[in-house]
Design a protein around this motif. Structure first.
Motif, PDB file in Angstrom:
ATOM      1  N   VAL A  61     -35.095 -15.859  43.997  1.00 49.64           N
ATOM      2  CA  VAL A  61     -36.402 -15.888  44.309  1.00 49.64           C
ATOM      3  C   VAL A  61     -37.044 -16.848  43.390  1.00 49.64           C
ATOM      4  O   VAL A  61     -37.879 -18.155  43.875  1.00 49.64           O
ATOM      5  CB  VAL A  61     -37.312 -14.721  44.027  1.00 49.64           C
ATOM      6  N   SER A  62     -36.354 -17.331  42.047  1.00 48.11           N
ATOM      7  CA  SER A  62     -36.663 -18.296  41.389  1.00 48.11           C
ATOM      8  C   SER A  62     -36.428 -19.639  41.998  1.00 48.11           C
ATOM      9  O   SER A  62     -37.251 -20.695  41.755  1.00 48.11           O
ATOM     10  CB  SER A  62     -36.814 -18.048  40.007  1.00 48.11           C
ATOM     11  N   LYS A  63     -35.368 -19.586  42.484  1.00 46.65           N
ATOM     12  CA  LYS A  63     -34.936 -20.862  43.250  1.00 46.65           C
ATOM     13  C   LYS A  63     -35.757 -21.230  44.487  1.00 46.65           C
ATOM     14  O   LYS A  63     -35.891 -22.359  44.425  1.00 46.65           O
ATOM     15  CB  LYS A  63     -33.369 -20.702  43.578  1.00 46.65           C
ATOM     16  N   LEU A  64     -35.833 -20.130  45.039  1.00 43.65           N
ATOM     17  CA  LEU A  64     -36.723 -20.372  46.114  1.00 43.65           C
ATOM     18  C   LEU A  64     -38.160 -20.971  45.859  1.00 43.65           C
ATOM     19  O   LEU A  64     -38.537 -22.150  46.303  1.00 43.65           O
ATOM     20  CB  LEU A  64     -36.982 -19.149  47.083  1.00 43.65           C
ATOM     21  N   ALA A  65     -38.728 -20.326  44.710  1.00 41.89           N
ATOM     22  CA  ALA A  65     -40.021 -21.133  44.296  1.00 41.89           C
ATOM     23  C   ALA A  65     -39.763 -22.572  43.835  1.00 41.89           C
ATOM     24  O   ALA A  65     -40.396 -23.549  44.087  1.00 41.89           O
ATOM     25  CB  ALA A  65     -40.419 -20.464  42.938  1.00 41.89           C
ATOM     26  N   LYS A  66     -38.550 -22.974  43.245  1.00 47.47           N
ATOM     27  CA  LYS A  66     -38.368 -24.399  42.995  1.00 47.47           C
ATOM     28  C   LYS A  66     -38.296 -25.244  44.037  1.00 47.47           C
ATOM     29  O   LYS A  66     -38.835 -26.372  44.170  1.00 47.47           O
ATOM     30  CB  LYS A  66     -37.057 -24.436  42.220  1.00 47.47           C
ATOM     31  N   GLN A  67     -37.668 -24.564  45.161  1.00 52.08           N
ATOM     32  CA  GLN A  67     -37.265 -25.285  46.440  1.00 52.08           C
ATOM     33  C   GLN A  67     -38.835 -25.720  46.988  1.00 52.08           C
ATOM     34  O   GLN A  67     -38.845 -26.607  47.522  1.00 52.08           O
ATOM     35  CB  GLN A  67     -36.528 -24.634  47.182  1.00 52.08           C
ATOM     36  N   LEU A  68     -39.696 -24.640  46.914  1.00 49.01           N
ATOM     37  CA  LEU A  68     -40.941 -24.726  47.486  1.00 49.01           C
ATOM     38  C   LEU A  68     -41.681 -25.607  46.699  1.00 49.01           C
ATOM     39  O   LEU A  68     -43.008 -26.011  47.222  1.00 49.01           O
ATOM     40  CB  LEU A  68     -41.290 -23.580  48.020  1.00 49.01           C
ATOM     41  N   GLY A  69     -41.564 -25.846  45.324  1.00 47.51           N
ATOM     42  CA  GLY A  69     -42.343 -26.563  44.425  1.00 47.51           C
ATOM     43  C   GLY A  69     -43.658 -25.507  43.997  1.00 47.51           C
ATOM     44  O   GLY A  69     -44.312 -26.202  43.284  1.00 47.51           O
ATOM     45  N   SER A  70     -43.383 -24.347  44.360  1.00 48.55           N
ATOM     46  CA  SER A  70     -44.377 -23.422  43.638  1.00 48.55           C
ATOM     47  C   SER A  70     -44.507 -23.164  42.200  1.00 48.55           C
ATOM     48  O   SER A  70     -43.166 -22.761  41.955  1.00 48.55           O
ATOM     49  CB  SER A  70     -44.368 -22.237  44.558  1.00 48.55           C
ATOM     50  N   GLU A  71     -45.455 -23.217  41.604  1.00 47.16           N
ATOM     51  CA  GLU A  71     -45.433 -22.948  40.159  1.00 47.16           C
ATOM     52  C   GLU A  71     -46.162 -21.463  39.938  1.00 47.16           C
ATOM     53  O   GLU A  71     -46.194 -20.981  38.989  1.00 47.16           O
ATOM     54  CB  GLU A  71     -45.831 -23.945  39.227  1.00 47.16           C
ATOM     55  N   LEU A  72     -46.681 -21.180  41.250  1.00 50.16           N
ATOM     56  CA  LEU A  72     -47.628 -19.795  40.857  1.00 50.16           C
ATOM     57  C   LEU A  72     -46.833 -18.541  41.301  1.00 50.16           C
ATOM     58  O   LEU A  72     -46.551 -18.163  42.469  1.00 50.16           O
ATOM     59  CB  LEU A  72     -48.581 -20.095  41.796  1.00 50.16           C
ATOM     60  N   LEU A  73     -46.108 -18.092  40.015  1.00 50.50           N
ATOM     61  CA  LEU A  73     -45.173 -16.987  40.256  1.00 50.50           C
ATOM     62  C   LEU A  73     -45.791 -15.890  39.546  1.00 50.50           C
ATOM     63  O   LEU A  73     -46.390 -15.985  38.522  1.00 50.50           O
ATOM     64  CB  LEU A  73     -43.847 -17.213  39.772  1.00 50.50           C
ATOM     65  N   ALA A  74     -45.519 -14.614  40.008  1.00 49.75           N
ATOM     66  CA  ALA A  74     -46.260 -13.379  39.403  1.00 49.75           C
ATOM     67  C   ALA A  74     -45.301 -12.365  39.731  1.00 49.75           C
ATOM     68  O   ALA A  74     -44.582 -11.916  40.618  1.00 49.75           O
ATOM     69  CB  ALA A  74     -47.458 -13.131  39.853  1.00 49.75           C
ATOM     70  N   THR A  75     -45.395 -11.136  38.669  1.00 48.34           N
ATOM     71  CA  THR A  75     -44.891  -9.886  39.100  1.00 48.34           C
ATOM     72  C   THR A  75     -46.141  -9.144  38.817  1.00 48.34           C
ATOM     73  O   THR A  75     -47.073  -9.167  38.261  1.00 48.34           O
ATOM     74  CB  THR A  75     -43.792  -9.528  38.033  1.00 48.34           C
ATOM     75  N   VAL A  76     -45.957  -7.797  39.442  1.00 44.26           N
ATOM     76  CA  VAL A  76     -47.116  -6.767  39.298  1.00 44.26           C
ATOM     77  C   VAL A  76     -46.755  -5.828  38.162  1.00 44.26           C
ATOM     78  O   VAL A  76     -45.565  -5.142  38.063  1.00 44.26           O
ATOM     79  CB  VAL A  76     -47.080  -5.825  40.582  1.00 44.26           C
ATOM     80  N   PRO A  77     -47.493  -5.848  36.930  1.00 44.30           N
ATOM     81  CA  PRO A  77     -47.129  -4.964  35.874  1.00 44.30           C
ATOM     82  C   PRO A  77     -47.588  -3.525  36.321  1.00 44.30           C
ATOM     83  O   PRO A  77     -48.425  -3.158  37.078  1.00 44.30           O
ATOM     84  CB  PRO A  77     -48.128  -5.458  34.806  1.00 44.30           C
ATOM     85  N   ARG A  78     -46.726  -2.596  35.643  1.00 46.96           N
ATOM     86  CA  ARG A  78     -47.154  -1.131  36.113  1.00 46.96           C
ATOM     87  C   ARG A  78     -46.918  -0.502  34.513  1.00 46.96           C
ATOM     88  O   ARG A  78     -45.915  -0.406  33.986  1.00 46.96           O
ATOM     89  CB  ARG A  78     -45.774  -0.863  36.612  1.00 46.96           C
ATOM     90  N   GLN A  79     -48.104  -0.207  34.008  1.00 47.56           N
ATOM     91  CA  GLN A  79     -48.224   0.618  32.758  1.00 47.56           C
ATOM     92  C   GLN A  79     -48.426   1.891  32.924  1.00 47.56           C
ATOM     93  O   GLN A  79     -49.494   2.177  33.617  1.00 47.56           O
ATOM     94  CB  GLN A  79     -49.124  -0.304  31.885  1.00 47.56           C
ATOM     95  N   GLY A  80     -48.055   2.865  32.137  1.00 46.22           N
ATOM     96  CA  GLY A  80     -48.397   4.088  32.180  1.00 46.22           C
ATOM     97  C   GLY A  80     -48.334   4.707  30.782  1.00 46.22           C
ATOM     98  O   GLY A  80     -48.014   3.945  29.770  1.00 46.22           O
ATOM     99  N   GLU A  81     -48.609   6.256  30.771  1.00 46.05           N
ATOM    100  CA  GLU A  81     -48.507   6.537  29.187  1.00 46.05           C
ATOM    101  C   GLU A  81     -46.899   6.824  28.915  1.00 46.05           C
ATOM    102  O   GLU A  81     -46.087   7.473  29.847  1.00 46.05           O
ATOM    103  CB  GLU A  81     -48.938   8.250  29.451  1.00 46.05           C
ATOM    104  N   PRO A  82     -46.452   6.406  27.902  1.00 45.26           N
ATOM    105  CA  PRO A  82     -45.044   6.903  27.625  1.00 45.26           C
ATOM    106  C   PRO A  82     -44.996   8.527  27.113  1.00 45.26           C
ATOM    107  O   PRO A  82     -46.148   8.937  27.043  1.00 45.26           O
ATOM    108  CB  PRO A  82     -44.680   6.092  26.199  1.00 45.26           C
ATOM    109  N   ASP A  83     -43.900   9.329  27.507  1.00 46.02           N
ATOM    110  CA  ASP A  83     -43.854  10.645  27.353  1.00 46.02           C
ATOM    111  C   ASP A  83     -43.358  10.831  26.107  1.00 46.02           C
ATOM    112  O   ASP A  83     -43.230  12.036  25.652  1.00 46.02           O
ATOM    113  CB  ASP A  83     -43.114  11.206  28.490  1.00 46.02           C
ATOM    114  N   GLY A  84     -42.884   9.833  25.222  1.00 45.79           N
ATOM    115  CA  GLY A  84     -42.427  10.322  24.109  1.00 45.79           C
ATOM    116  C   GLY A  84     -41.062  10.873  23.956  1.00 45.79           C
ATOM    117  O   GLY A  84     -40.422  11.279  22.795  1.00 45.79           O
TER     118      GLY A  84
END
Lengths: 571, 164, 465
Positions: free
Chosen positions: A356-379
Motif C-alpha cells: 500500500v505504501s508503494k501504491l501511495a508513492k505511485q499515486l504521489g499521495s502523501e496523505l496516508l493514515a491508519t485508524v487508531p484503536r485505543q481501549g483500556e488495558p486489562d492488566g
C-alpha cells in the motif's frame, strides 16, 4: 540471562544416558529436554506444582552413601559414581536434579506406578469418550492407550457427581470426568486473580465447583478448558461442534490487540472451529483472553464480501477483478497526488502495508493514515492499543500516518481537497466519525474490506479483502516483536489479500512491480525499511523475534517472571 | 432474610482473628466454630458472612466446610449425638449402641449417606451421627452428646437420661 | 460440661514408670496453675531461660527423644533442620490432633495436665527461637481446648507467656487452634494447611519440609503433645540421665494405649522396650477375656501392620538375633519394626478369636476411605475402592479373586502418595491379607467369580476389546 557455567551444571543419568543440566532443573523438564516425555496431569510449567496426580512417578537413584570411616566409592571410567536405585518412586514434576542422580522413566516399577494411577483414575471415570469433546486430545485416553492396563478390574459402583454444570457463561463442567488435578483452580487463583473455583467434599467424593451464584466468567476462563487434561471443562462455543482429529491446525497470531497472542487456528473445510493460545513466553505465555479467542465467528458470517462490486444504477453489481482494477485505475489517473488520500489499517500485515505504501508513492499521495484503536488495558494480556500492527504501520507508512494521519485525512476530505480516497480494511463510518455526507464529497471512494459495511455501502468500488486468518505475513507487536501470521483459510469467493489488490492496482497504474508472494514482498521490505534490515523471513519462525525496542511490557509476563524467579513455577 | 450476628458473637470472632497476626485466613476454622456453636449449622448465608469477614471468596469457606466432618451444613437436633464407629468402639459394641440410641430417640437413619451424615429425631430433639474415632478407645464404646463424652456405654439410657 | 476423663485415685499399674502421666488421675490433682506450681511446674522453664537455646536443643539431642506421634523421628534432629542463617520467623505447632485409631494418650495430658504441656512447649520454643506457637487440638476434644486455653491465660498472668517471660527478654504467645474432625490434620503438612485456614491437603516434600517451609512458608517445628512434655523432663534431669530410661535408641518412657479384647483396656506409661507385648496384655490389661485366646494384635495404631498370634518373629541382629513369639516382643520402636510392624503412636489393639478378620479389615478400610483427603490419585481412589471391596466381603458379595485384587489396590497406593496416609491406609490391607488370607478367602463366594458389579465397567470393557 547469562549462560550457566560448568559449576552450575550437574550430571544426571536418564534411562541409562548421562546428561548435564543446570542445578534446580525439575526432573520432568530435564527429561523433556533430552526427548523423554514423562506423562503427567497436574503439572503445568506455568502453575505451582501440587504433585497430586502421581502420574509422573519415576524411579530415582543416588550414589551409594559412604559409611562413616569407610572409603568412598570410586567413580567409574566416565567419572560417574554407581547409582543405588530407590524402591520408592518419586514425582518428576516437583523434584529437581542433583549431582550424579539417576532417573528411570521405564522399567517395572515405573510401569506399575503408571498402570496403577491410570486404573485409579478410570475407576470412577464415566468412560463416556464417544460423547466427549476431549476425545482425541484427552490425557486420560492417551495415557491409557500408552501406559494403561487395558481392562479395568473395578467392580464397584461408581461415585456419582454433578454433570453438565453451567460454571460460567462460556464453560460447562462434568464432575464425573474431573480427575482433580486442580490445574483450573490454580489458573484462576495464580494467573487471573479470580479464585472462584474450588474443591468441595473430600476423598473420592471431591467435587470441583464454583460457589453457587458465582460464575467462572473472567475474560480468561476458556484457558481452563485448554489446560483441563480431560473433558471435565468444555467450551460452550466448541462443544459438540467437531471431532478434534478432523481439524487442521495453523499456527498464527491473534490480531485483536497489540499483544499479538500466539495462537493455533483449528479449521476444517475452510471453517474455523476453534482458536487456542500457543505458548510464547515473550508474548502471551500459554494464555489468551476469551474475547479474542472467540472473535473468529464473523469470518464465516453472512456479511462477508465475496466479489468485487461496482456501483451501478440503483446499487451495486458484481464484477471481476480485471474489471474493477481497470475501473479504479481509470478513476485515479489524472488526479494529482494531493487529491488522493489513503486510509490503511494497522490490522494489516507489514507486507500489505508495504505494498500500500508503494501504491501511495505511485499515486504521489502523501496523505496516508491508519485508524487508531485505543481501549483500556486489562492488566494481563490485552494492550491499550487494539490494533495488532501499529508498530508495523509506524515503520512502513511513517510516524505521520499513525499519529494524526487520520485527522489530517478527515479535515482534507471535509475541506473538499480530496477527490479520491482508497480505504483498506477499515470501516470509516463506523470507526472514525467520518460521516456519509463528508464521504460523498469525494469523486471516488474505493474500499477493500473483508465485510460489507456502512462505508462499503457508499463506495464506488468495494472489493473483498482477505482477513487475518486468510493471509500470511508479519506484524510487529506492542513490545516490538516481529511475528508471523499463517494462512489458515481461503477467503470466500473472489477474495484477495490486500497486498494482491494493491499490487494489481499498482500495475494498472503503470508500475512494473510484480511481487508474487508474501516472502518476496518481505525481502523487498527488509531491503527498504531500516528496522527490517538483514532480517530473513525464515528467521522469524513460530515464536517471532525481537525487532525494535518499544519499552512496552506485558503485565502478565512480568508476574510470571517473578513467580519463576521465586521458584514457584518452571516458566 | 439477612443474617443477624449478635455483637457478643462478633466480638468472639474478632478476638479469635487476633490469634493469627500473620494471616487472617488462618482464622477460618475458629470463625466457623464460633458460628456453628451459635447457629448450630453453617448455612450458605453464614458461609458468605464468614467469607466477607475474612476477605475471602465464599468458595474458600465452602471448601473448608465440606472438607471437615466437624462442620455441618444441615440442622442437627437440639442435642447432637456422635457415636464412635471406629475399630475399638465397634468391637465394644458401638453399632449396637447406635441402633439402641436410634430406637430410643425415634431416629430413622435410612436416608443417611455420605452427603447427609446426620439423622434427626421427629421431634427435633436429638440427632445422630456415626463418626470416626473419638480417641477414647480404652473406654469403648464411647459417644458424645454435644461436648460431653460418655464412656464405656453399656446402655443408651445412660446417655439419654439427662436429656429427656 | 461433665468431668469426663478424670478418675481421681485410679492407681497406676505397679510396672508403669510414670513421668508424663505422673499427675494423671492423681489424688488431689486439678488443672489449675496453683496446683501445678505447688508441684514444681515451670521450674524447668526458669532453668531453661538461664541457658543458651542451643544448649537446650543439645540436651534433647543427647536424650535421643524420638517423636511420639507415630513416625518416631528424633525431636532434637528435627529442630536442627531449621536452615542455618534463617531470617524468617520460626513457628512451633503442638500436634494435639490425636487421630490414629487406637491412640488416646494426649487426651489425658490435655485434660488433666495442661501446664506440663505448656512448660514443655515454652522451653521448646525458647530452644528453637519461636515467638508464636499454636496447639492444634482435635475438634472432638472441646473440653480440652477450654482447659488448655484457661491454662494459657493462667500462664500469661504468671509471666510464663507473653512479653519478656520471667524477665528473660524472651517473648512467646501460644494459641489454641481447634481442628474440625479430619484425621489428615495429624499429618504435619496437612495440619499446617489447616492452620492456614484451608483444606488439610498435605504438601509435597520436597520442597515443603516444615522445618524449612512450613506455616506461612516459614520454618516450623511440629511436635506431638507427649514429645513436647518430655522436653520438660529431659531438662529436669539432663539428656544423658533421661536417656538411661528405656533402652538404647529407644529411650525414655512412652504411653501405651491398649484397647480391644482385653479384660482391662487403658493407658500405661512404660519405659520404652522394658515390657513385652505379653506383659502388657497379661499383666497390665488383665489378660484376654474369659475363654478367649489371642488372634492378632495391631501394635501401633490402626495403620500399623497386624501381628498374628501364632507368628514367629526375629529381632536383633547378628549374634543377638533371636526368634520370639508375639508375647515376647519388646514394646519399642526398633523391635516392632523388626517384627514387620511399628510402634507408631502407641495404640495397641488386641483382637481375640471371636473376631472376624474380614469385619475388622472392613472397619479399618471404612475409616481410611472416610478420612482420605482426596488430594492425590492413589489414595483418593484406592482407599474407597478397598472399602467397597471389603464392604462386599462382609456382606457375602465378594469372590475369591477379590482378595488378590484388594491386595493389588493396596500395593498400588503404598509408597506413591503425597503423604504417609498412603501407607496408613494400605498397610492394614496388605498385612491382613498376608497373614489371614485363608480366612478372608473363606468369606468369599466362588460362584460370584466373574460377575461384574458395576454396569459402566461392563460397557467400558466391551468397548476396549
Amino acid at each position: 540471562m547469562s549462560e550457566p557455567t560448568t559449576s552450575d551444571l550437574v550430571d544426571v543419568q536418564i534411562d541409562g544416558v548421562w546428561h548435564q543440566f543446570p542445578k534446580g532443573t525439575r526432573i520432568i523438564e530435564a527429561c523433556r529436554q533430552v526427548g523423554v516425555e514423562v506423562p503427567h496431569y497436574c503439572y503445568h510449567p506455568k502453575l505451582s506444582s501440587p504433585g497430586n496426580c502421581r502420574m509422573c512417578l519415576v524411579q530415582m537413584g543416588t550414589p551409594p552413601r559412604t559409611a562413616p570411616g569407610a572409603e568412598p566409592t570410586a567413580p567409574d571410567e566416565t567419572g560417574h559414581l554407581p547409582i543405588s536405585w530407590s524402591p520408592r518412586p518419586i514425582i518428576a514434576c516437583a523434584n529437581t536434579v542433583s549431582p550424579n542422580l539417576g532417573i528411570r522413566t521405564k522399567g517395572d516399577l515405573v510401569d506399575d506406578c503408571r498402570k496403577g494411577v491410570l486404573e485409579f483414575l478410570l475407576a470412577n471415570h464415566p468412560l463416556d469418550c464417544p460423547i466427549c469433546d476431549k476425545a482425541g486430545e484427552c490425557g486420560l485416553q492417551e495415557y491409557s492407550m500408552e501406559h494403561g492396563v487395558g481392562q479395568s478390574t473395578f467392580r464397584e459402583r461408581k461415585v456419582k457427581k454433578p454433570k453438565n454444570v453451567d460454571v460460567g457463561p462460556r464453560i460447562r463442567l462434568d464432575d464425573e470426568r474431573c480427575i482433580m488435578c486442580s490445574r483450573c483452580i490454580r489458573f484462576v487463583d495464580e494467573i487471573v486473580d479470580d479464585p472462584v473455583l474450588g474443591f468441595t467434599d473430600r476423598g473420592s467424593y471431591t467435587t470441583l465447583m464454583v460457589y453457587p451464584g458465582r460464575e467462572l466468567a473472567n475474560n480468561y476462563s476458556l484457558n481452563t478448558v485448554d489446560i483441563c487434561p480431560v473433558g471435565a471443562l468444555t467450551s460452550n462455543d466448541f462443544r459438540f461442534q467437531m471431532r478434534v482429529w478432523f481439524m487442521r491446525e495453523t499456527k498464527t497470531i491473534d490480531t485483536n490487540c497489540a499483544t499479538g497472542c500466539n495462537i493455533t487456528v483449528y479449521a476444517r473445510e475452510n471453517k474455523i472451529y476453534r482458536v487456542m493460545p500457543r505458548r510464547n513466553n515473550e508474548v502471551n505465555s500459554d494464555w489468551m483472553p476469551d474475547s479474542h479467542r472467540l472473535s473468529f465467528h464473523w469470518i464465516d458470517g453472512e456479511d462477508r464480501l465475496s466479489d468485487p462490486m461496482l456501483k451501478a444504477e440503483g446499487g451495486f453489481r458484481t464484477a471481476n477483478w480485471i474489471e474493477v482494477i481497470k475501473a479504479a485505475a481509470k478513476r485515479l489517473s489524472g488526479l494529482s497526488g494531493d487529491q488522493i488520500a489513503i486510509v490503511a489499517s494497522a490490522r494489516m500485515t507489514n507486507e500489505e502495508l508495504y505494498v500500500v505504501s508503494k501504491l501511495a508513492k505511485q499515486l504521489g499521495s502523501e496523505l496516508l493514515a491508519t485508524v487508531p484503536r485505543q481501549g483500556e488495558p486489562d492488566g494481563y494480556l490485552i494492550s491499550a492499543d487494539r490494533n495488532p500492527n501499529t508498530n508495523g504501520a509506524r515503520l512502513i507508512l511513517g510516524e505521520k500516518a499513525v499519529s494524526g494521519g487520520l485527522d489530517r485525512v478527515k479535515s482534507a476530505i471535509q475541506q473538499g481537497q480530496i477527490k479520491a480516497l482508497l480505504v483498506f480494511q477499515e470501516d470509516l463510518i463506523a470507526d472514525t466519525g467520518l460521516d456519509g455526507v463528508s464521504l460523498k464529497k469525494l469523486d471516488f471512494l474505493l474500499v477493500a474490506h473483508s465485510c460489507a459495511n456502512e462505508t462499503t455501502a457508499i463506495a464506488d468500488i468495494a472489493v473483498p479483502a482477505a482477513c487475518w486468518a486468510e493471509v500470511s505475513g508479519t506484524m510487529i507487536n506492542g513490545t516490538g516483536r516481529l511475528q508471523r501470521l499463517n494462512k489458515a483459510l481461503e477467503g470466500p469467493g473472489q477474495t484477495l489479500p490486500v497486498w494482491e489488490i494493491a499490487r494489481d492496482l499498482l500495475r494498472a497504474l503503470g508500475s512494473d512491480d510484480n511481487c508474487q508472494s508474501v516472502t518476496e514482498i518481505f525481502r523487498h521490505l527488509a531491503d527498504d525499511v531500516a528496522e527490517f534490515k538483514g532480517v530473513a523471513w525464515g528467521q522469524i519462525g513460530d515464536q517471532g523475534m525481537p525487532l525494535i525496542e518499544t519499552g512496552e511490557i506485558i503485565p502478565l509476563l512480568e508476574r510470571e517472571r517473578e513467580r519463576k524467579a521465586a521458584g514457584i513455577i518452571v516458566g | 432474610m439477612s443474617l443477624e450476628i449478635p455483637p457478643d458473637l462478633e466480638a468472639l470472632i474478632d478476638e479469635s482473628i487476633t490469634h493469627y497476626p500473620v494471616s487472617k485466613r488462618s482464622a477460618v476454622l475458629p470463625v466457623l466454630h464460633h458460628l456453628q456453636t451459635h447457629f448450630r449449622y453453617l448455612s450458605s448465608e453464614i458461609i458468605e458472612w464468614a467469607a466477607a469477614k475474612l476477605e475471602l471468596e465464599p468458595i474458600h469457606i465452602l471448601e473448608v466446610v465440606t472438607f471437615y466432618p466437624g462442620f455441618r451444613q444441615e440442622a442437627p437436633g437440639k442435642f447432637h449425638i456422635r457415636v464412635c464407629r471406629t475399630l475399638s468402639c465397634a468391637m465394644a459394641g458401638s453399632h449396637e449402641l447406635l441402633a439402641s440410641l436410634c430406637e430410643k430417640t425415634g431416629i430413622d437413619r435410612k436416608n443417611v449417606s455420605h452427603h447427609h451424615p446426620i439423622a434427626v429425631s421427629p421431634d427435633g430433639k436429638f440427632s445422630i451421627e456415626f463418626v470416626e474415632c473419638l480417641a477414647s478407645c480404652g473406654s469403648a464404646p464411647v459417644c458424645m452428646v454435644e461436648d460431653d463424652l460418655y464412656e464405656r456405654v453399656k446402655d443408651a439410657d445412660e446417655v439419654l437420661k439427662s436429656y429427656f | 460440661m461433665s468431668e469426663i476423663t478424670y478418675k481421681s485415685g485410679y492407681e497406676p499399674h505397679a510396672r508403669e514408670h510414670r513421668v508424663i502421666f505422673r499427675n494423671v488421675d492423681r489424688v488431689g490433682w486439678d488443672t489449675s496453675i496453683d496446683t501445678a506450681l505447688a508441684d514444681g511446674a515451670y521450674e524447668q522453664l526458669r532453668k531453661a531461660l538461664t541457658m543458651e537455646p542451643a544448649a537446650v536443643t543439645d540436651e534433647v539431642k543427647k536424650a535421643g527423644l524420638r517423636g511420639r506421634g507415630g513416625a518416631g523421628f528424633p525431636a532434637g534432629v528435627k529442630w536442627g533442620f531449621i536452615p542455618k542463617g534463617n531470617t524468617k520467623p520460626v513457628y512451633l505447632i503442638c500436634n494435639a490432633d490425636e487421630s490414629e485409631p487406637g491412640t488416646f494418650k494426649d487426651r489425658y495430658i490435655l485434660h488433666q495436665d495442661p501446664h506440663q504441656l505448656l512448660e514443655g512447649m515454652i522451653i521448646s520454643c525458647f530452644a528453637t527461637g519461636v515467638h508464636l506457637a499454636y496447639i492444634y487440638i482435635r475438634e472432638e476434644f472441646p473440653m480440652a481446648a477450654k482447659i488448655v486455653e484457661k491454662a494459657i491465660a493462667e500462664a500469661h498472668e504468671k509471666g510464663f507467656l507473653g512479653k519478656n517471660i520471667l524477665d528473660s527478654g524472651f517473648d512467646l504467645e501460644i494459641y489454641v487452634h481447634r481442628g474440625a474432625g479430619a484425621y489428615i490434620c495429624g499429618e504435619e503438612t496437612g495440619l499446617i494447611e489447616s492452620l492456614e485456614g484451608k483444606r488439610a491437603y498435605p504438601r509435597i516434600k520436597p520442597p515443603y519440609f516444615p522445618a524449612a517451609m512450613g506455616l506461612y512458608l516459614c520454618p516450623t517445628i511440629v511436635n506431638n503433645v507427649e514429645t513436647l512434655c518430655h522436653v520438660k523432663h529431659i531438662l529436669e534431669i539432663g539428656g544423658e540421665e533421661w536417656a538411661k530410661t528405656g533402652t538404647k535408641n529407644n529411650t525414655g518412657t512412652r504411653i501405651l494405649c491398649v484397647s480391644g479384647d482385653v479384660q482391662k483396656p487403658g493407658y500405661f506409661e512404660i519405659e520404652v522396650g522394658k515390657l513385652t507385648l505379653g506383659e502388657v496384655i497379661n499383666d497390665m490389661c488383665g489378660g484376654m477375656k474369659p475363654g478367649r485366646t489371642l488372634k492378632a494384635v495391631i501394635p501401633g495404631g490402626s495403620s500399623s501392620k497386624v501381628l498374628r498370634a501364632d507368628e514367629t518373629f526375629t529381632i536383633g541382629r547378628g549374634d543377638d538375633a533371636k526368634q520370639i513369639s508375639i508375647w515376647d516382643i519388646p514394646m519399642d520402636f526398633d523391635s516392632l519394626a523388626a517384627c514387620g510392624s511399628m510402634a507408631g503412636s502407641g495404640g495397641v489393639i488386641v483382637i481375640d478369636d471371636s473376631r472376624s478378620i474380614s469385619w475388622i479389615l472392613n472397619n479399618i478400610n471404612n475409616f481410611y476411605a472416610h478420612e482420605s483427603c482426596g488430594q492425590c490419585t492413589p489414595c483418593r481412589e484406592g482407599s474407597l475402592w478397598m472399602k467397597k471391596i471389603t464392604d462386599r466381603l462382609v456382606t457375602g458379595q465378594a469372590s475369591p479373586s477379590d482378595i488378590p485384587r484388594l491386595d493389588k489396590v493396596a500395593r498400588s497406593i503404598e509408597g506413591r502418595t503425597i503423604c504417609a496416609f498412603g501407607e496408613a491406609c494400605s498397610w492394614p490391607t496388605e498385612a491382613f491379607i498376608e497373614k489371614f488370607r485363608d480366612e478372608l478367602v473363606g468369606d468369599t463366594r466362588p460362584e460370584l467369580e466373574g460377575a461384574v458389579v458395576n454396569p459402566e465397567t461392563r460397557i467400558a470393557n466391551a468397548g476396549l476389546k
